[in-house]
Design an enzyme around this catalytic site. Structure first.
Site, PDB file in Angstrom:
ATOM      1  N   LYS A 119       8.868  -3.437  13.977  1.00  0.00           N
ATOM      2  CA  LYS A 119       9.391  -3.004  12.679  1.00  0.00           C
ATOM      3  C   LYS A 119      10.239  -1.744  12.830  1.00  0.00           C
ATOM      4  O   LYS A 119      11.298  -1.615  12.201  1.00  0.00           O
ATOM      5  CB  LYS A 119       8.221  -2.757  11.716  1.00  0.00           C
ATOM      6  CG  LYS A 119       7.547  -4.030  11.241  1.00  0.00           C
ATOM      7  CD  LYS A 119       6.267  -3.751  10.478  1.00  0.00           C
ATOM      8  CE  LYS A 119       6.506  -3.034   9.181  1.00  0.00           C
ATOM      9  NZ  LYS A 119       5.253  -2.898   8.386  1.00  0.00           N
TER      10      LYS A 119
ATOM     11  N   GLU B  19      -4.427 -10.517  14.281  1.00  0.00           N
ATOM     12  CA  GLU B  19      -3.983  -9.158  14.010  1.00  0.00           C
ATOM     13  C   GLU B  19      -5.128  -8.173  14.211  1.00  0.00           C
ATOM     14  O   GLU B  19      -4.912  -7.019  14.571  1.00  0.00           O
ATOM     15  CB  GLU B  19      -3.436  -9.054  12.579  1.00  0.00           C
ATOM     16  CG  GLU B  19      -2.698  -7.745  12.315  1.00  0.00           C
ATOM     17  CD  GLU B  19      -1.895  -7.757  11.026  1.00  0.00           C
ATOM     18  OE1 GLU B  19      -0.724  -8.164  11.059  1.00  0.00           O
ATOM     19  OE2 GLU B  19      -2.454  -7.373   9.978  1.00  0.00           O
TER      20      GLU B  19
ATOM     21  N   HIS C 179      -2.447 -36.951  13.749  1.00  0.00           N
ATOM     22  CA  HIS C 179      -1.227 -37.680  14.091  1.00  0.00           C
ATOM     23  C   HIS C 179      -0.148 -36.744  14.619  1.00  0.00           C
ATOM     24  O   HIS C 179       1.036 -37.091  14.624  1.00  0.00           O
ATOM     25  CB  HIS C 179      -0.734 -38.457  12.872  1.00  0.00           C
ATOM     26  CG  HIS C 179      -1.679 -39.542  12.450  1.00  0.00           C
ATOM     27  ND1 HIS C 179      -1.621 -40.820  12.961  1.00  0.00           N
ATOM     28  CD2 HIS C 179      -2.747 -39.515  11.611  1.00  0.00           C
ATOM     29  CE1 HIS C 179      -2.599 -41.542  12.437  1.00  0.00           C
ATOM     30  NE2 HIS C 179      -3.293 -40.780  11.616  1.00  0.00           N
TER      31      HIS C 179
ATOM     32  N   GLU D 226      10.305  -5.408   4.134  1.00  0.00           N
ATOM     33  CA  GLU D 226      10.456  -6.761   3.598  1.00  0.00           C
ATOM     34  C   GLU D 226      10.117  -6.808   2.111  1.00  0.00           C
ATOM     35  O   GLU D 226      10.840  -7.405   1.301  1.00  0.00           O
ATOM     36  CB  GLU D 226       9.559  -7.741   4.365  1.00  0.00           C
ATOM     37  CG  GLU D 226       9.813  -7.802   5.862  1.00  0.00           C
ATOM     38  CD  GLU D 226       8.967  -6.835   6.656  1.00  0.00           C
ATOM     39  OE1 GLU D 226       8.700  -7.125   7.835  1.00  0.00           O
ATOM     40  OE2 GLU D 226       8.558  -5.785   6.101  1.00  0.00           O
TER      41      GLU D 226
ATOM     42  N   LYS E 280       0.829  -1.205   0.000  1.00  0.00           N
ATOM     43  CA  LYS E 280       0.000   0.000   0.000  1.00  0.00           C
ATOM     44  C   LYS E 280       0.867   1.261   0.000  1.00  0.00           C
ATOM     45  O   LYS E 280       0.627   2.198  -0.756  1.00  0.00           O
ATOM     46  CB  LYS E 280      -0.948  -0.008   1.209  1.00  0.00           C
ATOM     47  CG  LYS E 280      -1.908   1.169   1.225  1.00  0.00           C
ATOM     48  CD  LYS E 280      -2.793   1.169   2.474  1.00  0.00           C
ATOM     49  CE  LYS E 280      -3.822   0.081   2.437  1.00  0.00           C
ATOM     50  NZ  LYS E 280      -4.806   0.201   3.544  1.00  0.00           N
TER      51      LYS E 280
ATOM     52  N   GLY F 258      -5.145  -4.446   4.921  1.00  0.00           N
ATOM     53  CA  GLY F 258      -4.378  -5.466   4.213  1.00  0.00           C
ATOM     54  C   GLY F 258      -4.946  -6.866   4.345  1.00  0.00           C
ATOM     55  O   GLY F 258      -5.013  -7.616   3.376  1.00  0.00           O
ATOM     56  N   ARG F 259      -5.371  -7.250   5.554  1.00  0.00           N
ATOM     57  CA  ARG F 259      -5.849  -8.614   5.758  1.00  0.00           C
ATOM     58  C   ARG F 259      -7.262  -8.832   5.236  1.00  0.00           C
ATOM     59  O   ARG F 259      -7.794  -9.942   5.306  1.00  0.00           O
ATOM     60  CB  ARG F 259      -5.742  -8.986   7.233  1.00  0.00           C
ATOM     61  CG  ARG F 259      -6.436  -8.038   8.193  1.00  0.00           C
ATOM     62  CD  ARG F 259      -5.974  -8.292   9.627  1.00  0.00           C
ATOM     63  NE  ARG F 259      -6.516  -7.343  10.577  1.00  0.00           N
ATOM     64  CZ  ARG F 259      -6.012  -6.129  10.801  1.00  0.00           C
ATOM     65  NH1 ARG F 259      -4.963  -5.712  10.109  1.00  0.00           N
ATOM     66  NH2 ARG F 259      -6.545  -5.331  11.711  1.00  0.00           N
TER      67      ARG F 259
END
Length: 552
Positions: A512, A353, A384, A212, A206, A267-268
């Site tokens: 960050k 979040e 398992h 990153e 954005k 964003g999510r």
């Protein structure tokens, strides 16, 4: 300010929870043969069975009272009306406008959002078709065969989860890859087998400043330019999804190849936007629209269904009941469909979040448990691995079991075995088995009294473990859209009930910011004195060891 705990309905639920903790679900089923019909919701894309929770009529009535006392419906209407319910950032929350398949009007500050959204959709359609049909050429005139999406968080998890889930619907004309980790191993592994002449990069950020994402984007750019020997090749191999056109064009991306993002989309919750461009490139544009349609179906249900029959509301109320009132600290997401192997990770980000907060709308400390930690794995794999914990640990972990009636990849005999386990696990978690049943079973098998005395306590399952079951007809673009929207609205509802700001993520920012400062120190080979002794010691050890290894 009045805390949620002072509400009459909240206090009633606290008292009621003490009563319900003395009950066992097996007894509730025995007492009420109609329990399944009473506590299930049947919709076109799926059915939701929530009867295997420690609830009764009174419980659900009290929870609905809480929803009403929290003015849930009014807050829902505010979201759809574009009010700035993201109060800490003064933003509207309108991801629902991205999948508006009806005639509903969405306006913000007098501007018609439907027009903006449609323009972006049409741009996505034209672009995806151009690439898929081979009309978009790379710097050497060759068609694009591979797309690498560079993003992080919602810009990565959303589209990757969807393309993985709908892999069977892809014609494989375009191979889509994802890079999110700043660990260079990931981008190196993705790029190594690819031909730079045939690769298209989507940089999804954005702000176009995310460390990153931009680190990976710069590495990809250098990789491309080192092959083409031409900086202008960036314009033919890079597009962006961003609200920061200045930064994107400075990077070398042509303005006509920048797809809009808006601050009213978190964003999510953004896979419905141009963040979903990899989905359209992989599946084609029509399946992408079907995905939006499925989400729109649930938007309509969320707005129109009474609270008592409203699937997202019921899921949120049950989460609140199990976590805040009954004391569960985590929740498992357990898909029994290989297509949904990334769903747990996706919902982990979406819920934790959004609602992993410790202050209320007014900035006051919350004095009650909020949302659980979310984790999970594909069903059979989990059986398992950690189901031992689900069945016999002292910690009760509510779980959502998600399965489908029909597999997208039918192989004779497999799906029946899978679904037998699916149904058996929720039954076992609910019923359990007491020591008398264990002893009787061992005795019937001819075991000695000494063996029975030794083993019986270890085979006891207390049961009374809450589960929801979501049973879909078949994984498809439309049904997947509905499933994702179901959880999105559950998360919104949780936030209202808990009086939490669901649409900011300040907890992501602190680490960050510190990382940026520390990176500068590492680059300068200098550790500042203001750090705590542990951080200073670790950084110094890292730099010394790195120097030593480089000298070797």
């Amino acid at each position: 300010m009045q805390s949620r705990t002072s509400l009459k309905s909240w206090q009633t639920l606290v008292t009621h929870a003490k009563e319900m903790k003395q009950k066992h679900m097996s007894d509730l089923f025995s007492e009420n043969p109609a329990r399944f019909e009473q506590f299930s919701i049947k919709l076109k894309p799926f059915m939701l069975d929530y009867s295997k929770n420690l609830i009764g009529k009174e419980t659900m009535s009290n929870l609905i009272d809480l929803a009403n006392e929290c003015e849930l419906e009014a807050w829902r209407d505010k979201m759809f009306a574009g009010e700035r319910i993201n109060r800490t950032e003064e933003r509207a929350v309108l991801h629902v406008a991205l999948r508006n398949q009806g005639n509903q009007s969405f306006e913000l500050d007098g501007e018609d959002l439907n027009q903006e959204v449609q323009q972006t959709l049409m741009k996505m359609k034209a672009f995806s078709e151009k690439v898929r049909q081979g009309h978009w050429k790379g710097y050497s005139g060759k068609r694009i065969t591979d797309v690498v999406n560079i993003g992080v968080g919602g810009s990565n998890l959303g589209p990757q989860m969807v393309t993985e889930a709908l892999k069977q619907y892809s014609d494989n004309s375009i191979n889509v890859h994802y890079v999110s980790n700043v660990d260079g191993t990931q981008i190196a592994n993705v790029l190594r087998p690819l031909n730079p002449e045939k690769v298209l990069f989507i940089v999804s950020s954005k702000t176009f400043t995310t460390t990153e994402t931009m680190t990976n984007a710069k590495t990809a750019m250098k990789w491309l330019v080192s092959s083409s020997f031409d900086q202008s090749a960036i314009g033919k191999h890079f597009v962006a999804v961003s609200s920061n056109k200045e930064n994107a064009t400075a990077f070398g991306i042509k303005e006509e190849n920048i797809f809009d993002m808006w601050d009213w989309v978190g964003g999510r919750f953004s896979l419905w936007s141009a963040i979903g461009l990899p989905i359209a490139l992989d599946l084609g544009f029509e399946p992408f629209i079907e995905l939006l349609q499925g989400a729109y179906d649930i938007d309509q249900h969320f707005c129109e269904a009474p609270l008592e029959q409203n699937a997202p509301v019921i899921l949120a109320l049950l989460s609140l009941w199990n976590c805040t009132f009954l004391g569960a600290q985590s929740q498992a997401i357990l898909p029994y469909d290989q297509s949904l192997h990334m769903l747990s990770a996706y919902l982990q980000q979406a819920e934790m979040e959004s609602n992993g907060k410790s202050v209320n709308w007014h900035g006051e400390a919350i004095d009650y448990p909020t949302v659980p930690s979310i984790w999970g794995e594909l069903g059979i794999n989990g059986q398992h691995a950690f189901y031992q914990y689900l069945h016999q640990s002292n910690n009760v972990v509510p779980a959502d079991f998600i399965g489908s009636i029909e597999s997208v990849t039918p192989v004779k005999g497999h799906h029946q075995t899978l679904m037998a386990n699916f149904f058996a696990q929720t039954q076992a978690l609910m019923q359990g088995v007491d020591e008398k049943q264990v002893r009787d079973d061992l005795k019937a098998k001819g075991r000695t009294p000494d063996y029975i005395n030794k083993v019986a306590p270890h085979k006891v399952h207390k049961g009374n473990r809450p589960t929801n079951t979501i049973l879909m007809e078949r994984i498809s673009p439309r049904s997947l859209g509905s499933l994702i929207a179901l959880y999105e609205h559950k998360i919104f509802t949780q936030g209202i009930l808990l009086e939490i700001c669901s649409f900011d993520q300040w907890g992501v920012e602190l680490g960050k910011g510190l990382a940026n400062n520390i990176e500068a120190e590492l680059n300068d080979n200098k550790v500042n004195s203001h750090h705590d002794s542990s951080t200073k010691g670790l950084m110094a050890y890292y730099l010394r060891s790195k120097k030593h290894l480089n000298n070797d």
